[in-house]
Scaffold this active site. Structure first.
Site, PDB file in Angstrom:
ATOM      1  N   GLY A  25      19.583  20.007 -13.677  1.00  0.00           N
ATOM      2  CA  GLY A  25      19.260  20.784 -12.477  1.00  0.00           C
ATOM      3  C   GLY A  25      19.724  21.589 -11.543  1.00  0.00           C
ATOM      4  N   GLY A  26      19.313  21.952 -10.454  1.00  0.00           N
ATOM      5  CA  GLY A  26      19.782  22.836  -9.521  1.00  0.00           C
ATOM      6  C   GLY A  26      21.040  22.224  -9.070  1.00  0.00           C
ATOM      7  N   MET A  27      21.313  20.937  -8.745  1.00  0.00           N
ATOM      8  CA  MET A  27      22.156  20.400  -7.975  1.00  0.00           C
ATOM      9  C   MET A  27      23.212  19.744  -8.974  1.00  0.00           C
ATOM     10  SD  MET A  27      21.550  20.895  -5.033  1.00  0.00           S
ATOM     11  CE  MET A  27      22.933  20.322  -4.457  1.00  0.00           C
ATOM     12  N   GLY A  28      23.079  19.842 -10.400  1.00  0.00           N
ATOM     13  CA  GLY A  28      24.280  19.097 -11.265  1.00  0.00           C
ATOM     14  C   GLY A  28      23.458  18.987 -12.561  1.00  0.00           C
TER      15      GLY A  28
ATOM     16  N   VAL B  66      23.650  16.193 -16.105  1.00  0.00           N
ATOM     17  CA  VAL B  66      23.680  14.703 -16.128  1.00  0.00           C
ATOM     18  C   VAL B  66      24.211  14.669 -17.482  1.00  0.00           C
ATOM     19  CG1 VAL B  66      22.540  12.675 -16.009  1.00  0.00           C
ATOM     20  CG2 VAL B  66      22.047  14.344 -14.396  1.00  0.00           C
TER      21      VAL B  66
ATOM     22  N   LYS C 127      27.022  12.081 -13.523  1.00  0.00           N
ATOM     23  CA  LYS C 127      26.369  13.514 -12.811  1.00  0.00           C
ATOM     24  C   LYS C 127      27.488  14.495 -12.400  1.00  0.00           C
ATOM     25  CE  LYS C 127      22.923  15.725 -10.305  1.00  0.00           C
ATOM     26  NZ  LYS C 127      21.469  15.487  -9.493  1.00  0.00           N
TER      27      LYS C 127
ATOM     28  N   ASP D  33      14.211  14.555  -1.792  1.00  0.00           N
ATOM     29  CA  ASP D  33      13.515  15.355  -3.053  1.00  0.00           C
ATOM     30  C   ASP D  33      12.888  14.219  -3.913  1.00  0.00           C
ATOM     31  OD1 ASP D  33      12.895  17.283  -4.928  1.00  0.00           O
ATOM     32  OD2 ASP D  33      14.721  17.072  -6.039  1.00  0.00           O
TER      33      ASP D  33
END
Length: 560
Positions: A35-38, A40, A55, A146
């Site tokens: 995703g945009g933040m990391g 997994v 993550k 989120d």
């Protein structure tokens, strides 16, 4: 993508990276999602011999990485059965990683895609679990920011609901826009205040939960649109209509999707409602006790004096004591990247009690109405009416007239706790049980036994400028007709696909004992007529008022 991902989900799986070992003990396997933040990864904890999820946070190096680690460690302190368990927070080669339990099972988003929407009972169970998770996070000052179906895992075999992906969580007080100018979160599940770039609080997560419950019931967010601009417009000022699938959960959804965060349901009250529903199959009425994001209720209201007509006018009269009018509060916030501030709109309403001349911008007629005017139609028991407090009471005469046309037939049965009325003035709608009808020479009212809740309806020919112009004229007159007029807003919206305008305001109320009142007022043009429907109530009972308002609009059938 959820923090832990899911085995067997539709997320593309990369080849294992068995050669990469993080912090000397976590050997990465296949990629579960990005995703945009990391990113997994499924991994193996070689020290303890167990499978975990790792993550890798995409936050760069230096101060940003250090800040992410501090926040991740704060999240790791949240202990709750419905929050993903964080085992470790480490840094390797300058990059932060979060190590957590590997939850076997797909996300709620996966389930909705594969099997379709949930029923009300299963949705309530999911909502109750998430309320527990959010409550535990908020107690530690952590906001999720989120909450969406992709971040809710459904554990295979147990049905356990797990809130995951606190990867963009922040401590209370952060905003929607990141240091790099990127949007943080998912717009379809983001609260109006965060769309403005305002400080986020626990109430923002509760809005997201309301949108998630709608998605669980229907398969998609109620704010889903084809473009980001459309999503922002929908979140900030489109009319919010809980889906029909919400059924008995509708009051809860309405309370969570209250645009004013100060009026939004809090965790405690929402949990009480869902707990009762899961246990008994019915939703309790919203009480007057405030939640974390709702104000305390005013002092109890004494029953209305005999003969009192709650028309909520504050015009001069010949009696010894003037009576204040009702008003509405601000309900919708202006959008971040949408139109600049949407001006005040005034709808002809029972709260403004405006004549046709008044709607054209001329002063409203003065003089308190003390009884239905001759020829006013009445159905069912009439509410007694008198002049303003302090004036002598007069008995109500019941006038009987022939309706101008047969009233329309309602399109669907009234929800539980309501009855459908076919009004002699040529329209139909659902009103709460026990509400009684009264009229003046322009409007129809349905009023609760204690006078606290008032539903008003006014029908007149369409006026120049349409609903938005009418509402703005009424709003402009607010200070002169409603003592303490404040927190007012007028925004364009739609009603059944027709252009409409929503007006909200707060005013001082009829008496000091009752305290301030708030009004929701919507008007729209249809078939050459302007329909104006409003509800007002004490400010401490707005969740119920909004439920009555939405039900009236959902069920309203205009005349031919």
């Amino acid at each position: 993508m959820g923090l832990t991902g899911s085995r067997g989900s539709s997320v593309p799986q990369d080849e294992p990276r068995n050669e990469v070992v993080i912090a000397g003990r976590y050997r990465l396997g296949k990629r579960l999602g990005r995703g945009g933040m990391g990113t997994v990864w499924q991994a193996s904890d070689e020290l303890l011999g167990r499978s975990v999820a790792v993550k890798e946070l995409h936050v760069g190096e230096g101060k940003r990485a250090a800040g992410a680690l501090r926040e991740a460690r704060t999240v790791a302190q949240i202990k709750h059965p419905h929050v993903v368990v964080v085992h470790d927070v480490v840094e390797d080669d300058g990059r932060p990683y979060i190590v957590m339990e590997l939850v076997e099972g797909g996300s709620l988003a996966d389930r909705l895609t594969a099997d379709g929407p949930l029923d009300a009972g299963e949705t309530a169970r999911v909502g109750l679990a998430l309320l527990g998770a959010l409550g535990a996070a908020h107690e530690r000052g952590v906001l999720h920011r989120d909450v969406k179906p992709a971040n809710v895992l459904m554990e295979a075999g147990t049905g356990r609901v797990v809130l995951t992906d606190f990867g963009i969580a922040r401590l209370a007080g952060s905003t929607t826009i990141s240091d790099t100018g990127a949007f943080v979160g998912s717009p379809e599940y983001t609260s109006p205040e965060r769309m403005q770039g305002a400080d986020a609080g626990p109430a923002s997560d509760l809005w997201s939960l309301g949108a998630l419950l709608c998605a669980a019931l229907t398969g998609e967010s109620p704010f889903h649109r084809d473009s980001l601009g459309g999503v922002l417009h929908a979140v900030v000022h489109d009319e919010i209509r809980p889906p029909a699938q919400a059924g008995p959960l509708t009051p809860l959804v309405r309370g969570l999707l209250e645009r004013d965060p100060g009026r939004r349901l809090g965790v405690a009250e929402a949990r009480r409602m869902l707990s009762a529903y899961v246990t008994t199959g019915s939703l309790p009425l919203l009480g007057d006790a405030p939640g974390p994001h709702r104000p305390a209720a005013p002092a109890p209201v004494a029953p209305a004096p005999a003969g009192y007509t709650p028309t909520e006018r504050a015009t001069a009269h010949t009696g010894p004591a003037p009576k204040p009018r009702a008003g509405l509060r601000v309900g919708l916030v202006a959008a971040l990247v949408l139109a600049a501030v949407i001006g005040s709109v005034a709808v002809t309403s029972f709260l403004s009690d405006r004549t046709d001349a008044d709607a054209e911008g001329r002063p409203a007629a003065q003089g308190e109405r003390t009884a239905p005017s001759p020829g006013a139609a009445a159905t069912g028991p009439q509410s007694p009416v008198v002049s303003a407090p302090g004036a002598a009471a007069t008995a109500t005469a019941t006038a009987t007239v022939t309706a101008p046309a047969p009233p329309p037939q309602p399109g669907r049965a009234a929800p539980a706790g309501y009855r459908t009325v076919a009004d002699p003035d040529g329209f139909a709608l659902a009103v709460p049980l026990g509400f009684q009808r009264t009229t003046d020479d322009q409007r129809v009212f349905y009023v609760s036994a204690d006078g606290a809740f008032r539903i008003g309806i006014k029908v007149r020919p369409a006026s120049p400028g349409g609903p938005i112009a009418a509402m703005r004229r009424s709003d402009a007159d607010g200070p002169s007709t409603n003592p303490g007029y404040r927190d007012h807003s007028v925004v364009p919206t739609t009603h059944d696909g027709l252009p409409a305008a929503l007006w909200e305001f707060t005013w001082n109320g009829f008496t000091a004992a009752e305290g301030a009142r708030h009004t929701y007022d919507l008007c729209w043009d249809e078939n050459g007529r302007m329909y104006d429907v409003w509800v007002s109530a004490p400010v401490g009972r707005l969740a119920q008022a909004r439920a009555h308002f939405d039900t009236a609009l959902d069920s309203f059938v205009p005349g031919a």
